[in-house]
Write an enzyme that holds these catalytic residues in place. Structure first.
Site, mmCIF file in Angstrom:
data_model
loop_
_atom_site.group_PDB
_atom_site.id
_atom_site.type_symbol
_atom_site.label_atom_id
_atom_site.label_comp_id
_atom_site.label_asym_id
_atom_site.label_seq_id
_atom_site.Cartn_x
_atom_site.Cartn_y
_atom_site.Cartn_z
ATOM 1 N N GLY A 18 15.802 44.053 41.597
ATOM 2 C CA GLY A 18 16.429 44.106 40.523
ATOM 3 C C GLY A 18 16.401 43.635 39.006
ATOM 4 N N ASP A 39 13.806 45.887 49.023
ATOM 5 C CA ASP A 39 15.047 46.632 48.318
ATOM 6 C C ASP A 39 15.830 47.928 49.238
ATOM 7 O OD1 ASP A 39 16.938 47.244 46.324
ATOM 8 O OD2 ASP A 39 15.519 44.813 45.680
ATOM 9 N N ASN A 40 17.084 47.493 48.883
ATOM 10 C CA ASN A 40 17.768 48.715 49.630
ATOM 11 C C ASN A 40 18.778 49.933 48.001
ATOM 12 O OD1 ASN A 40 19.887 47.384 48.361
ATOM 13 N ND2 ASN A 40 21.581 47.532 50.338
ATOM 14 N N ASP A 64 17.650 47.867 54.122
ATOM 15 C CA ASP A 64 18.443 46.729 54.047
ATOM 16 C C ASP A 64 18.389 45.554 54.478
ATOM 17 O OD1 ASP A 64 21.474 45.657 53.653
ATOM 18 O OD2 ASP A 64 21.949 47.435 53.088
ATOM 19 N N ILE A 69 13.922 42.873 59.922
ATOM 20 C CA ILE A 69 13.172 43.333 59.134
ATOM 21 C C ILE A 69 11.838 42.602 60.020
ATOM 22 C CG2 ILE A 69 13.108 40.972 57.837
ATOM 23 C CD1 ILE A 69 11.684 43.124 55.706
ATOM 24 N N TYR A 153 31.252 37.069 47.596
ATOM 25 C CA TYR A 153 30.221 36.075 47.428
ATOM 26 C C TYR A 153 29.699 35.061 47.128
ATOM 27 C CZ TYR A 153 26.362 36.773 43.492
ATOM 28 O OH TYR A 153 24.857 35.650 42.575
ATOM 29 N N TYR A 167 18.514 26.515 59.218
ATOM 30 C CA TYR A 167 17.064 27.171 60.345
ATOM 31 C C TYR A 167 16.065 25.689 59.075
ATOM 32 C CZ TYR A 167 17.501 30.979 61.272
ATOM 33 O OH TYR A 167 17.741 32.682 63.149
ATOM 34 N N THR A 183 22.393 34.161 34.339
ATOM 35 C CA THR A 183 21.194 34.557 33.402
ATOM 36 C C THR A 183 20.968 36.243 32.892
ATOM 37 O OG1 THR A 183 19.879 32.855 34.769
ATOM 38 C CG2 THR A 183 18.456 34.616 34.231
HETATM 39 P P1 NAD Z 1 20.800 42.082 40.330
HETATM 40 O O1 NAD Z 1 22.292 43.080 41.014
HETATM 41 O O2 NAD Z 1 19.950 42.970 39.601
HETATM 42 O O3 NAD Z 1 20.004 42.708 41.733
HETATM 43 C C1 NAD Z 1 19.851 42.401 43.225
HETATM 44 C C2 NAD Z 1 18.773 42.933 43.929
HETATM 45 O O4 NAD Z 1 18.947 43.649 44.849
HETATM 46 C C3 NAD Z 1 18.538 44.623 43.912
HETATM 47 O O5 NAD Z 1 17.698 44.930 43.677
HETATM 48 C C4 NAD Z 1 19.498 45.314 44.918
HETATM 49 O O6 NAD Z 1 19.573 46.838 44.808
HETATM 50 C C5 NAD Z 1 19.039 44.360 45.719
HETATM 51 N N1 NAD Z 1 19.775 44.408 47.097
HETATM 52 C C6 NAD Z 1 21.415 44.004 47.186
HETATM 53 N N2 NAD Z 1 21.620 44.108 48.794
HETATM 54 C C7 NAD Z 1 20.258 44.305 49.115
HETATM 55 C C8 NAD Z 1 20.388 44.139 50.328
HETATM 56 N N3 NAD Z 1 21.586 44.275 51.676
HETATM 57 N N4 NAD Z 1 19.320 44.702 50.872
HETATM 58 C C9 NAD Z 1 17.442 44.950 50.216
HETATM 59 N N5 NAD Z 1 18.076 44.947 48.977
HETATM 60 C C10 NAD Z 1 19.542 44.432 48.402
HETATM 61 O O7 NAD Z 1 21.361 40.755 40.261
HETATM 62 P P2 NAD Z 1 20.193 39.762 40.095
HETATM 63 O O8 NAD Z 1 20.391 39.479 38.783
HETATM 64 O O9 NAD Z 1 18.643 40.198 39.734
HETATM 65 O O10 NAD Z 1 20.345 38.289 40.663
HETATM 66 C C11 NAD Z 1 19.062 38.431 42.097
HETATM 67 C C12 NAD Z 1 19.733 37.020 42.565
HETATM 68 O O11 NAD Z 1 20.097 35.948 42.342
HETATM 69 C C13 NAD Z 1 21.097 37.751 43.415
HETATM 70 O O12 NAD Z 1 20.420 36.977 44.587
HETATM 71 C C14 NAD Z 1 21.961 37.261 42.698
HETATM 72 O O13 NAD Z 1 23.226 36.555 43.694
HETATM 73 C C15 NAD Z 1 21.078 35.489 41.702
HETATM 74 N N6 NAD Z 1 21.724 35.165 41.046
HETATM 75 C C16 NAD Z 1 21.905 35.977 39.882
HETATM 76 C C17 NAD Z 1 22.434 35.272 38.881
HETATM 77 C C18 NAD Z 1 22.810 35.262 36.813
HETATM 78 O O14 NAD Z 1 22.640 35.465 36.121
HETATM 79 N N7 NAD Z 1 21.118 36.642 37.232
HETATM 80 C C19 NAD Z 1 23.532 34.498 38.732
HETATM 81 C C20 NAD Z 1 23.242 33.400 39.971
HETATM 82 C C21 NAD Z 1 22.758 34.461 41.069
#
Ligand code: NAD
Ligand code: UDP
Length: 341
Positions: A18, A39-40, A64, A69, A153, A167, A183
């Site tokens: 991601g 990643d899924n 997933d 895992i 969420y 944990y 971000t």
């Molecule tokens: P993103 O959607 O770009 O990346 C998320 C990644 O997780 C993707 O590659 C997706 O394919 C993978 N994924 C989702 N569900 C999955 C599952 N069940 N199994 C395996 N892989 C899975 O989001 P991001 O912006 O890179 O955010 C990354 C993390 O940071 C997330 O957990 C998000 O909640 C947290 N976060 C991000 C922000 C932001 O502004 N970017 C803000 C708050 C929290």
């Protein structure tokens, strides 16, 4: 970015394909670590993993995390970034989002327990819901709707925080909880759907910028490299510091101010189109980052204008490349003619 003086580690990055995960993998590889991306690909992109494939210290597991895992090797650190983060994406399959937050965290914590790895949760400012306290410090308990469209969420991440804490207490796993505020930066997908990528792509295409509601709601936007630095500092902090800790940039802007800034910086000939405000959209959001400053010696250093200019340059190149690719592809009519010959 500093390597925090740490020996080389075997690091699992769930969600490593991601937006944030890809940049994290890149920095970890640059520092000489071994990286396992799990990643899924629900919102992650294969291009994000293909770019590291010639690095022998990098591997990808298409998996997933709602499923248990098991690995042949023991990681020493686990970052749980796996979860769609953009509202349209996490709301597309809310039950899967909730399961990702809760069951996914459980599976990664179990792996942490078996392997002795420390485990970091990418939690979110969404745990504060539509906050009634500004700025938000970690001691604020939040104002969250448990039955709304964002709840999968918000409540999922709140429950994940609980699981991590238990944990830590009951199973002696070394846990870390980061509450990430909005971000942005290079590496976002053009179809991500969040405000920065939407505004920049719209401006570069000469389309009106879609402002939801009246645009008076605020967000505080953190540049990607600052965030990755904060996450790594937290992961490598003393065992006793578990968080939750806010990571974000306290520079608060309204959505309308952001739209205006993007229009100026892109020099776009684009207006603003007002659209309905999504349900439960938080009115104000701004992190209090004193705890991160005190325990991690961390604060963001990239000004919004600098970060936006870098992101605009990134999207300009991305959109140009995709329009060139589309132009070089034969159209359907050409295909039809070719087939009829
Ligand atoms: P993103 O959607 O770009 O990346 C998320 C990644 O997780 C993707 O590659 C997706 O394919 C993978 N994924 C989702 N569900 C999955 C599952 N069940 N199994 C395996 N892989 C899975 O989001 P991001 O912006 O890179 O955010 C990354 C993390 O940071 C997330 O957990 C998000 O909640 C947290 N976060 C991000 C922000 C932001 O502004 N970017 C803000 C708050 C929290
Ligand atoms: N937003 C907007 N136009 C868009 C996308 C988002 O006005 O094209 C608004 C959205 O309603 C919210 C803010 O921008 O008030 C931030 O939205 P985003 O989806 O980036 O993140 P989140 O709501 O999760 O903070």
């Amino acid at each position: 970015m500093s390597s925090y003086g740490m020996p080389k580690q075997r690091i699992l990055v769930a969600g490593g394909a991601g937006f944030l995960g890809t940049r994290l993998c890149e920095v970890l590889l640059d520092q000489g670590h071994e990286v396992i991306c799990v990643d899924n690909f629900i919102t992650g992109r294969h291009e994000n993993t293909e770019r590291f494939m010639n690095n022998s210290r990098y591997s990808v597991l298409h998996h997933d995390i709602i499923n248990p895992i098991s690995l042949d090797v023991n990681p020493t650190q686990i970052y749980n970034l796996a979860c769609a983060a953009s509202p349209p994406h996490y709301q597309a399959d809310p039950i899967h989002t909730l399961r990702t937050c809760v069951e996914g965290s459980l599976n990664l914590l179990e792996l942490g327990k078996r392997s002795g790895a420390r485990v970091l949760l990418a939690s979110t400012s969404e745990v504060y819901g539509d906050p009634q306290v500004h700025p938000q410090s970690e001691s604020y308990r939040g104002n969250v709707n448990s039955v709304g469209v964002r709840s999968c969420y918000d409540e999922g991440k709140r429950c994940a925080e609980t699981l991590f804490s238990d944990y830590g207490r009951q199973k002696q796993v070394v846990i870390k909880i980061a509450r990430i505020f909005n971000t942005y930066g290079p590496g976002m997908s053009e179809t991500d759907g969040r405000v920065v990528s939407n505004f920049i792509c719209q401006a570069l295409r000469g389309e009106d910028l879609t402002v939801y509601g009246d645009g008076t709601q605020t967000r505080s936007l953190c540049y990607v490299d600052d965030m990755i630095d904060g996450l790594m500092r937290l992961m490598n902090s003393p065992e006793s510091f578990k968080g939750p800790v806010n990571l974000g940039n306290p520079q608060e802007v309204t959505v309308l101010q952001l739209a205006e800034l993007v229009r100026q910086l892109t020099k776009a000939d684009a207006g603003v189109e007002f659209k309905p405000l999504p349900a439960d959209d938080p009115t104000r959001r701004c992190p209090d980052i004193q705890l991160a400053h005190r325990h991690l010696a961390w604060q963001p250093t990239t000004h919004l204008t600098t970060g936006l200019l870098r992101t605009i340059a990134y999207f300009r190149e991305l959109l140009q490349a995709s329009s060139q690719e589309a132009a070089s592809r034969p159209t359907d009519i050409h295909n039809d003619i070719a087939r009829s010959l």
